[in-house]
Structures are given as C-alpha cells and as structure tokens.
Write a protein that holds these residues in place. Structure first.
Motif, PDB file in Angstrom:
ATOM      1  N   LYS A 244      -5.773   5.050   3.256  1.00 30.96           N
ATOM      2  CA  LYS A 244      -5.857   3.617   2.659  1.00 30.96           C
ATOM      3  C   LYS A 244      -5.705   3.887   1.062  1.00 30.96           C
ATOM      4  O   LYS A 244      -6.297   4.685   0.533  1.00 30.96           O
ATOM      5  CB  LYS A 244      -7.048   2.969   3.069  1.00 30.96           C
ATOM      6  N   GLY A 245      -4.937   2.746   0.495  1.00 28.73           N
ATOM      7  CA  GLY A 245      -4.495   2.671  -0.900  1.00 28.73           C
ATOM      8  C   GLY A 245      -4.031   4.014  -1.564  1.00 28.73           C
ATOM      9  O   GLY A 245      -3.848   4.060  -2.786  1.00 28.73           O
ATOM     10  N   ALA A 246      -3.359   4.664  -0.392  1.00 28.84           N
ATOM     11  CA  ALA A 246      -2.658   6.006  -0.827  1.00 28.84           C
ATOM     12  C   ALA A 246      -1.429   5.595  -1.770  1.00 28.84           C
ATOM     13  O   ALA A 246      -0.719   4.708  -1.812  1.00 28.84           O
ATOM     14  CB  ALA A 246      -2.077   6.541   0.088  1.00 28.84           C
ATOM     15  N   LEU A 247      -1.259   6.398  -2.730  1.00 32.77           N
ATOM     16  CA  LEU A 247      -0.174   6.280  -3.907  1.00 32.77           C
ATOM     17  C   LEU A 247       1.271   7.222  -3.515  1.00 32.77           C
ATOM     18  O   LEU A 247       1.178   8.441  -3.105  1.00 32.77           O
ATOM     19  CB  LEU A 247      -0.428   6.709  -5.294  1.00 32.77           C
ATOM     20  N   TYR A 248       2.535   6.435  -3.268  1.00 29.84           N
ATOM     21  CA  TYR A 248       3.392   7.095  -2.640  1.00 29.84           C
ATOM     22  C   TYR A 248       4.695   6.859  -3.666  1.00 29.84           C
ATOM     23  O   TYR A 248       4.867   5.756  -4.421  1.00 29.84           O
ATOM     24  CB  TYR A 248       3.938   6.393  -1.338  1.00 29.84           C
ATOM     25  N   LYS A 249       5.409   7.942  -3.946  1.00 22.05           N
ATOM     26  CA  LYS A 249       6.557   7.715  -4.879  1.00 22.05           C
ATOM     27  C   LYS A 249       7.584   8.646  -4.242  1.00 22.05           C
ATOM     28  O   LYS A 249       7.551   9.647  -3.670  1.00 22.05           O
ATOM     29  CB  LYS A 249       6.326   8.661  -6.249  1.00 22.05           C
ATOM     30  N   LEU A 250       8.929   8.216  -4.248  1.00 21.71           N
ATOM     31  CA  LEU A 250      10.269   8.534  -3.803  1.00 21.71           C
ATOM     32  C   LEU A 250      11.129   8.864  -4.946  1.00 21.71           C
ATOM     33  O   LEU A 250      11.526   7.640  -5.709  1.00 21.71           O
ATOM     34  CB  LEU A 250      10.904   7.755  -2.898  1.00 21.71           C
ATOM     35  N   LYS A 251      11.653  10.164  -5.108  1.00 19.24           N
ATOM     36  CA  LYS A 251      12.499  10.361  -6.368  1.00 19.24           C
ATOM     37  C   LYS A 251      13.896  10.581  -5.770  1.00 19.24           C
ATOM     38  O   LYS A 251      13.947  11.359  -4.715  1.00 19.24           O
ATOM     39  CB  LYS A 251      12.203  11.352  -7.089  1.00 19.24           C
TER      40      LYS A 251
END
Length: 284
Positions: A244-251
């Motif tokens: 819950k509330g996780a932070l995700y980034k895709l480069k």
C-alpha cells in the motif's frame, strides 16, 4: 477525471545514454472500510533527467513518449505509457532500449488478522529520508527506515528494490521467472503488438528482445519514428496490502549506433543469438 497527454523527449547524441522515467504512488483496495477505499489515491508524474556521456554530430535520436497521468492508479487499472524512438538527426541509425524499475514500500499499521491496515506515519521526519526524485536515496532510506514526506505526512520506508542503469544491473528481463518472486510481479508492462519476444516471423514485428535489450530491427532514417515498444503499465488487482502506498519508478534507456560493423562488438551481439543475423546483413 480529465486526462491529459504530454510528450517527454530527451536528446541522445552519438552513443549518448538516454533515459526517461515515470513515478507513481499507489494505494490498495484491500481496506475493510468502503469509505477508506474511496479515499485511496495515487499519483504519477514524469520529469527530465539527462546524462551526457558523449558528444558528437552524426547521430541524434530521442525517446518519444506519451503517457496519461493517472491520479488514482488503482489495482487492476492500466496507465498509458507509450514508448517510441525518433531519429531527429541527419544519419540513419539502429536503436535499442533497456528498462529499469525501482520500488519502495512503506510500513503498515496492521489492524486485523488478514493483514489489512493503513500506512504508518510518524510525527517527526527520520533521516536518511527518501527523495522520490532521487532513486539513490531509496535503498539507504529503506535500510534505516527513514521517512518519505508527502502532503505533510511522514511515511516510514520499509523496503526497496533498486536497479542500477549505470552499471547495467537489475535490468528488466522479459518473462523472467525471478520477477514472480518479487513485488514487481504486481506490475505488468504491456508491450506493443509490434514486439515479438522470439525471432519475428510476422509482417510488422519490429521489436525483438535479447539479453536485457529490446532491439528495433529496422534502421531509423532521418526524421523517422519507430513503432511503439511499450503501450502501458497495469497494476495487478492482486496487489498485496503490504505494498500500500508503494513508490514505483520506470526508467527507459536508449542506445543508438550507425550502420557500421563496430556495432556488433560495441553492442556485444552473440553471433549465435537471435539479433545478430537480423542486423548483420544491414551493416556496412
């Protein structure tokens, strides 16, 4: 909610390293209260981040991306992220793309036996803090349970999955069995119909995957735009409350090369692999 689209572009000159990313904070639908579910939110943005490693005048290519900002990215929903490459220079070039993902999760106050709960907050920020714009801070914040501050609340970092584009570790691997063992299994990258995981045998299949890279099989002429590699990203409806509330980034990183034989060694193409025979006859 009104959706907007915007294109994000980064120049790449000669073998210039290219990258683009998006980041999203997502919340879950595993809350007992219907009211809490309706109040869950997510946000998602993109920002320029250039890394210049070589300057030249012959090759100039760009990552051409369209994505739809999603302010409430709920489990089971899909967010547009269309990735193409455009040759904006005078010379014809081959291009390839690699993908890197980052994920940080936060501590949960467990409220029942099923593991449902709310994000844990603390009154005072704890150092080292997590900076969502700087993935270098994610892992160290997780190891020390530093906080991430958003809208006046301090969320305690629990864990982080980090890749390293500069050293080419943690590169996205298509259909990897290891993905199913990590939290990244909840994020599905939806590739275009012009992508073929194996050797393309159908008209119109332009992208092929090998050893962490997605290769565009046709050289891009000056002014030419590739077919899309990626269409969108889906957040699984089986997402665990733990994230819950996780932070995700895709480069997204790109390499470009002219149509000369050094490409084989510089891109370390395996002569017994699937990409080598598809490109070698097109080289000078």
């Amino acid at each position: 909610m009104m959706e907007t689209k915007k294109k994000l572009r980064y120049k790449k000159i000669n073998y210039l390293l290219k990258n683009k990313w998006f980041v999203t904070l997502f919340t879950l639908g595993f809350i007992v209260s219907v009211t809490a579910l309706s109040e869950t939110y997510a946000w998602f943005e993109s920002s320029d981040n250039r890394k210049n490693s070589f300057e030249g005048t012959k090759l100039v290519a760009e990552i051409d991306e369209i994505f739809t900002p999603n302010k409430e990215w709920q489990p089971g929903s899909t967010t547009t992220k269309e990735v193409r490459i455009k040759n904006v220079g005078p010379a014809t070039a081959f291009v390839r793309v690699s993908l890197y993902e980052f994920l940080a999760s936060f501590q949960i106050d467990v409220t029942d036996q099923t593991g449902n709960g709310n994000l844990k907050t603390v009154a005072t920020a704890i150092q080292p803090s997590l900076d969502e714009a700087n993935t270098d801070t994610w892992e160290i914040a997780a190891k020390n349970h530093g906080t991430y501050t958003s809208i006046g609340e301090n969320y305690v970092t629990d864990s982080a999955l980090i890749s390293d584009p500069l050293n080419k570790t943690g590169m996205y691997e298509y259909n990897s069995s290891e993905r199913e063992k990590s939290a990244l299994k909840y994020l599905d990258l939806n590739f275009s119909k012009t992508f073929e995981a194996t050797i393309p045998n159908e008209t119109g299949k332009k992208w092929v995957y090998e050893n962490g890279y997605f290769y565009y099989l046709s050289p891009l002429k000056s002014g030419e735009l590739s077919e899309p590699l990626l269409d969108s990203v889906t957040l699984s409806d089986t997402l665990s409350n733990q994230y819950k509330g996780a932070l995700y980034k895709l480069k997204v990183y790109m390499d470009a090369h002219d149509l000369t034989q050094p490409l084989i060694n510089e891109w370390q193409l395996d002569q017994k692999g699937k990409v080598y025979p598809l490109l070698v006859d097109q080289l000078k």
